[in-house]
Design a protein around this motif. Structure first.
Motif, PDB file in Angstrom:
ATOM      1  N   THR A  20      26.592 113.795  41.114  1.00  0.00           N
ATOM      2  CA  THR A  20      26.162 112.996  39.969  1.00  0.00           C
ATOM      3  C   THR A  20      27.312 112.745  39.001  1.00  0.00           C
ATOM      4  O   THR A  20      27.552 111.604  38.587  1.00  0.00           O
ATOM      5  CB  THR A  20      25.006 113.696  39.240  1.00  0.00           C
ATOM      6  OG1 THR A  20      23.889 113.815  40.138  1.00  0.00           O
ATOM      7  CG2 THR A  20      24.564 112.925  38.011  1.00  0.00           C
ATOM      8  N   SER A  21      28.038 113.783  38.644  1.00  0.00           N
ATOM      9  CA  SER A  21      29.102 113.632  37.652  1.00  0.00           C
ATOM     10  C   SER A  21      30.248 112.787  38.195  1.00  0.00           C
ATOM     11  O   SER A  21      30.788 111.915  37.498  1.00  0.00           O
ATOM     12  CB  SER A  21      29.609 115.004  37.198  1.00  0.00           C
ATOM     13  OG  SER A  21      30.094 115.764  38.285  1.00  0.00           O
ATOM     14  N   ARG A  22      30.624 113.005  39.457  1.00  0.00           N
ATOM     15  CA  ARG A  22      31.733 112.242  40.020  1.00  0.00           C
ATOM     16  C   ARG A  22      31.389 110.762  40.180  1.00  0.00           C
ATOM     17  O   ARG A  22      32.216 109.885  39.898  1.00  0.00           O
ATOM     18  CB  ARG A  22      32.134 112.837  41.377  1.00  0.00           C
ATOM     19  CG  ARG A  22      32.789 114.211  41.282  1.00  0.00           C
ATOM     20  CD  ARG A  22      33.175 114.715  42.659  1.00  0.00           C
ATOM     21  NE  ARG A  22      33.625 116.099  42.601  1.00  0.00           N
ATOM     22  CZ  ARG A  22      33.217 117.075  43.416  1.00  0.00           C
ATOM     23  NH1 ARG A  22      32.336 116.799  44.361  1.00  0.00           N
ATOM     24  NH2 ARG A  22      33.674 118.294  43.290  1.00  0.00           N
ATOM     25  N   VAL A  23      30.182 110.491  40.657  1.00  0.00           N
ATOM     26  CA  VAL A  23      29.791 109.092  40.829  1.00  0.00           C
ATOM     27  C   VAL A  23      29.677 108.393  39.480  1.00  0.00           C
ATOM     28  O   VAL A  23      30.144 107.259  39.308  1.00  0.00           O
ATOM     29  CB  VAL A  23      28.464 108.989  41.612  1.00  0.00           C
ATOM     30  CG1 VAL A  23      27.941 107.542  41.609  1.00  0.00           C
ATOM     31  CG2 VAL A  23      28.649 109.472  43.048  1.00  0.00           C
ATOM     32  N   LEU A  24      29.084 109.059  38.492  1.00  0.00           N
ATOM     33  CA  LEU A  24      28.884 108.426  37.190  1.00  0.00           C
ATOM     34  C   LEU A  24      30.217 108.050  36.547  1.00  0.00           C
ATOM     35  O   LEU A  24      30.410 106.917  36.080  1.00  0.00           O
ATOM     36  CB  LEU A  24      28.090 109.349  36.270  1.00  0.00           C
ATOM     37  CG  LEU A  24      27.685 108.764  34.916  1.00  0.00           C
ATOM     38  CD1 LEU A  24      26.787 107.559  35.091  1.00  0.00           C
ATOM     39  CD2 LEU A  24      26.989 109.830  34.069  1.00  0.00           C
ATOM     40  N   LEU A  25      31.162 108.973  36.521  1.00  0.00           N
ATOM     41  CA  LEU A  25      32.449 108.700  35.898  1.00  0.00           C
ATOM     42  C   LEU A  25      33.263 107.691  36.718  1.00  0.00           C
ATOM     43  O   LEU A  25      33.922 106.809  36.159  1.00  0.00           O
ATOM     44  CB  LEU A  25      33.231 109.998  35.720  1.00  0.00           C
ATOM     45  CG  LEU A  25      32.615 111.001  34.739  1.00  0.00           C
ATOM     46  CD1 LEU A  25      33.400 112.309  34.742  1.00  0.00           C
ATOM     47  CD2 LEU A  25      32.555 110.418  33.331  1.00  0.00           C
ATOM     48  N   VAL A  73      22.009  98.160  44.599  1.00  0.00           N
ATOM     49  CA  VAL A  73      21.953  99.508  45.157  1.00  0.00           C
ATOM     50  C   VAL A  73      20.776  99.583  46.122  1.00  0.00           C
ATOM     51  O   VAL A  73      19.906  98.709  46.134  1.00  0.00           O
ATOM     52  CB  VAL A  73      21.821 100.591  44.059  1.00  0.00           C
ATOM     53  CG1 VAL A  73      23.008 100.562  43.124  1.00  0.00           C
ATOM     54  CG2 VAL A  73      20.509 100.428  43.286  1.00  0.00           C
ATOM     55  N   HIS A  74      20.746 100.647  46.888  1.00  0.00           N
ATOM     56  CA  HIS A  74      19.719 100.766  47.916  1.00  0.00           C
ATOM     57  C   HIS A  74      18.955 102.079  47.829  1.00  0.00           C
ATOM     58  O   HIS A  74      19.558 103.152  47.712  1.00  0.00           O
ATOM     59  CB  HIS A  74      20.324 100.664  49.318  1.00  0.00           C
ATOM     60  CG  HIS A  74      19.313 100.878  50.401  1.00  0.00           C
ATOM     61  ND1 HIS A  74      18.953 102.128  50.836  1.00  0.00           N
ATOM     62  CD2 HIS A  74      18.547 100.003  51.076  1.00  0.00           C
ATOM     63  CE1 HIS A  74      18.011 102.014  51.751  1.00  0.00           C
ATOM     64  NE2 HIS A  74      17.749 100.734  51.917  1.00  0.00           N
ATOM     65  N   GLY A  75      17.653 102.006  47.897  1.00  0.00           N
ATOM     66  CA  GLY A  75      16.829 103.149  48.223  1.00  0.00           C
ATOM     67  C   GLY A  75      16.747 104.230  47.177  1.00  0.00           C
ATOM     68  O   GLY A  75      16.416 103.978  46.017  1.00  0.00           O
ATOM     69  N   SER A  84      24.657 105.112  40.252  1.00  0.00           N
ATOM     70  CA  SER A  84      25.328 103.817  40.127  1.00  0.00           C
ATOM     71  C   SER A  84      24.492 102.850  39.295  1.00  0.00           C
ATOM     72  O   SER A  84      25.027 102.087  38.475  1.00  0.00           O
ATOM     73  CB  SER A  84      25.600 103.227  41.512  1.00  0.00           C
ATOM     74  OG  SER A  84      26.475 104.062  42.247  1.00  0.00           O
ATOM     75  N   ALA A  85      23.178 102.882  39.496  1.00  0.00           N
ATOM     76  CA  ALA A  85      22.299 102.048  38.685  1.00  0.00           C
ATOM     77  C   ALA A  85      22.368 102.456  37.219  1.00  0.00           C
ATOM     78  O   ALA A  85      22.373 101.607  36.315  1.00  0.00           O
ATOM     79  CB  ALA A  85      20.864 102.143  39.198  1.00  0.00           C
ATOM     80  N   ILE A  91      28.088  95.460  45.638  1.00  0.00           N
ATOM     81  CA  ILE A  91      27.132  96.192  46.476  1.00  0.00           C
ATOM     82  C   ILE A  91      27.651  97.611  46.630  1.00  0.00           C
ATOM     83  O   ILE A  91      28.770  97.830  47.093  1.00  0.00           O
ATOM     84  CB  ILE A  91      26.972  95.505  47.843  1.00  0.00           C
ATOM     85  CG1 ILE A  91      26.456  94.072  47.647  1.00  0.00           C
ATOM     86  CG2 ILE A  91      26.034  96.303  48.742  1.00  0.00           C
ATOM     87  CD1 ILE A  91      26.374  93.258  48.922  1.00  0.00           C
ATOM     88  N   VAL A  92      26.835  98.594  46.215  1.00  0.00           N
ATOM     89  CA  VAL A  92      27.261  99.995  46.148  1.00  0.00           C
ATOM     90  C   VAL A  92      26.414 100.842  47.094  1.00  0.00           C
ATOM     91  O   VAL A  92      25.179 100.738  47.093  1.00  0.00           O
ATOM     92  CB  VAL A  92      27.136 100.550  44.714  1.00  0.00           C
ATOM     93  CG1 VAL A  92      27.697 101.977  44.648  1.00  0.00           C
ATOM     94  CG2 VAL A  92      27.844  99.655  43.712  1.00  0.00           C
ATOM     95  N   PHE A  93      27.073 101.681  47.886  1.00  0.00           N
ATOM     96  CA  PHE A  93      26.352 102.665  48.705  1.00  0.00           C
ATOM     97  C   PHE A  93      27.288 103.820  49.002  1.00  0.00           C
ATOM     98  O   PHE A  93      28.506 103.708  48.820  1.00  0.00           O
ATOM     99  CB  PHE A  93      25.791 102.047  49.984  1.00  0.00           C
ATOM    100  CG  PHE A  93      26.776 101.254  50.802  1.00  0.00           C
ATOM    101  CD1 PHE A  93      27.510 101.849  51.807  1.00  0.00           C
ATOM    102  CD2 PHE A  93      26.954  99.898  50.573  1.00  0.00           C
ATOM    103  CE1 PHE A  93      28.417 101.122  52.574  1.00  0.00           C
ATOM    104  CE2 PHE A  93      27.845  99.148  51.331  1.00  0.00           C
ATOM    105  CZ  PHE A  93      28.580  99.767  52.334  1.00  0.00           C
ATOM    106  N   GLY A  94      26.728 104.934  49.472  1.00  0.00           N
ATOM    107  CA  GLY A  94      27.569 106.107  49.662  1.00  0.00           C
ATOM    108  C   GLY A  94      27.231 106.976  50.842  1.00  0.00           C
ATOM    109  O   GLY A  94      28.025 107.819  51.250  1.00  0.00           O
ATOM    110  N   THR A  95      26.027 106.794  51.416  1.00  0.00           N
ATOM    111  CA  THR A  95      25.603 107.620  52.536  1.00  0.00           C
ATOM    112  C   THR A  95      25.461 106.765  53.787  1.00  0.00           C
ATOM    113  O   THR A  95      25.370 105.540  53.722  1.00  0.00           O
ATOM    114  CB  THR A  95      24.253 108.301  52.253  1.00  0.00           C
ATOM    115  OG1 THR A  95      23.227 107.293  52.204  1.00  0.00           O
ATOM    116  CG2 THR A  95      24.283 109.069  50.942  1.00  0.00           C
ATOM    117  N   ARG A  96      25.413 107.428  54.909  1.00  0.00           N
ATOM    118  CA  ARG A  96      25.240 106.698  56.177  1.00  0.00           C
ATOM    119  C   ARG A  96      23.951 105.885  56.205  1.00  0.00           C
ATOM    120  O   ARG A  96      23.986 104.704  56.573  1.00  0.00           O
ATOM    121  CB  ARG A  96      25.293 107.691  57.338  1.00  0.00           C
ATOM    122  CG  ARG A  96      24.883 107.112  58.685  1.00  0.00           C
ATOM    123  CD  ARG A  96      24.955 108.183  59.745  1.00  0.00           C
ATOM    124  NE  ARG A  96      24.063 107.901  60.851  1.00  0.00           N
ATOM    125  CZ  ARG A  96      24.447 107.956  62.129  1.00  0.00           C
ATOM    126  NH1 ARG A  96      25.679 108.246  62.434  1.00  0.00           N
ATOM    127  NH2 ARG A  96      23.584 107.720  63.087  1.00  0.00           N
TER     128      ARG A  96
END
Length: 365
Positions: A72-77, A93-95, A103-104, A6-11
């Motif tokens: 985008t680049s940091r999350v992808l790598l 993933v969410h939303g 991530s998707a 399960i991946v998320f990154g924002t509040r």
């Protein structure tokens, strides 16, 4: 046993995905891994602490002055390395965040199935909200499993050719979160300050509203506060320095308005519960506030949540000063209109979305 990441990154993602994490961990059929990207940092940690969720992986991508290219680049790598090491059977993933889309995409590149929570929301306008409308449509193309919060969202997915057998209407997981966060007898100094007033709760941060639209939004709010002596307002302000600059220009010195730092999620949900009227350009609040019986004025030109407008819990005002002012004034003066909006049925579910996701995944996986 299937391994689910399960991946998320924002509040906002965390608020809606932590209930899913807790529910999925109840199952003996899943090994649950939690990955956070850190697209938000301090605000994300607050939510993790409240729900007692500890990430297994943390990309920590947030940097001062970052833009969409950086994220985008940091999350992808980063996701490439984590997914290759963990080898999950499914990525959830969410939303519509950059974290969710990228991530998707990383999972897709590695041929790992993707499940999309809060799938099928659409404005059909790539510039509103930006870049969220592209993100959610892009995730819809990449995902195998689609968890739609409403029947309208399901219809949107079907119109795009998504297989019906891979769409599940669950309600919205943000409603699930309220069960944890809203408490009777909640106390806060803002509520003491607002006692015996009608409290407006404001959120404003949307990227496409930066500039003239946000100036007009704040001018309308200031007019309302100055015109109605029994109205006070609280604005937990976003971290974005552009938002803070505009707020300072338009709201400085405004009596009966408090600009405060971002609140922890439990504090904010209880603030919504104590409010009289909500003015927002956010997304999730359009689902949360109606569950608490609060009318919502959506300060945007479009919404991906038309069900709330149709049900009468939301009103889309646009971003013009005159339109926001008039809509707010009507709700403050017309008791019957206020009662109608506050008592309308919330179309976003009954607080069991996370459980429905778990049960459905137990079947299809």
């Amino acid at each position: 046993m299937k391994k689910v990441m399960i991946v998320f990154g924002t509040r906002p993602e965390a608020i809606k995905m932590c209930p899913v994490v807790l529910e999925m961990k109840k199952s003996s059929k899943f090994e649950v891994l939690v990955c956070v990207t850190g697209q938000h940092r301090e605000m994300l940690q607050q939510v993790l602490d409240i729900f007692e969720v500890k990430p297994d992986f943390d990309l920590a991508v947030m940097k001062p002055g970052q833009d969409l290219f950086d994220i985008t680049s940091r999350v992808l790598l980063g996701m490439r390395d984590i997914l290759q090491a963990a080898k999950p059977d499914l990525v959830l993933v969410h939303g519509d965040t950059t974290t969710a889309y990228v991530s998707a995409m990383a999972a897709f590149y590695l041929q790992i199935p993707v499940g999309h929570v809060e799938a099928g929301l659409r404005t059909w306008n790539m510039s509103s909200p930006f870049p969220e409308e592209f993100n959610r449509q892009g995730i819809g193309v990449l995902a195998k499993y689609h968890f739609a919060p409403t029947e309208q969202a399901r219809k949107n997915l079907l119109s795009e050719g998504k297989p019906e057998e891979f769409i599940k209407v669950t309600g919205n997981t943000g409603i699930d979160a309220l069960v944890t966060t809203v408490k009777a007898g909640f106390k806060h100094e803002i509520l003491d300050w607002a006692k015996d007033s009608r409290l407006l709760v404001i959120t404003a941060h949307r990227r496409e509203n930066l500039g003239q639209p946000m100036h007009e939004m704040f001018r309308a709010i200031r007019r309302i506060i100055e015109e109605f002596p029994d109205v006070k307002a609280v604005y937990p302000i976003h971290m974005n320095p552009q938002v803070r600059k505009i707020a300072a220009e338009e709201l400085e010195g405004c009596e009966r308005l408090r600009i405060i730092p971002p609140l922890a999620v439990d504090e904010f949900h209880n603030l919504l519960n104590a409010g009289y009227l909500i003015l927002t350009d956010s997304g999730g609040i359009q689902e949360e506030a109606p569950s608490l019986g609060k009318p919502v004025l959506v300060m945007r030109d479009t919404t991906e949540r038309p069900e709330g407008v149709a049900a009468g819990t939301l009103k889309l005002t646009g971003t013009k000063e005159s339109c926001i002012y008039q809509a707010c004034r009507e709700l403050l003066e017309d008791e019957e209109l206020y009662r109608t909006m506050s008592q309308a049925r919330n179309p976003y579910g009954d607080g069991t979305a996370s459980k429905q996701i778990r049960l459905w995944l137990e079947e299809v996986l």
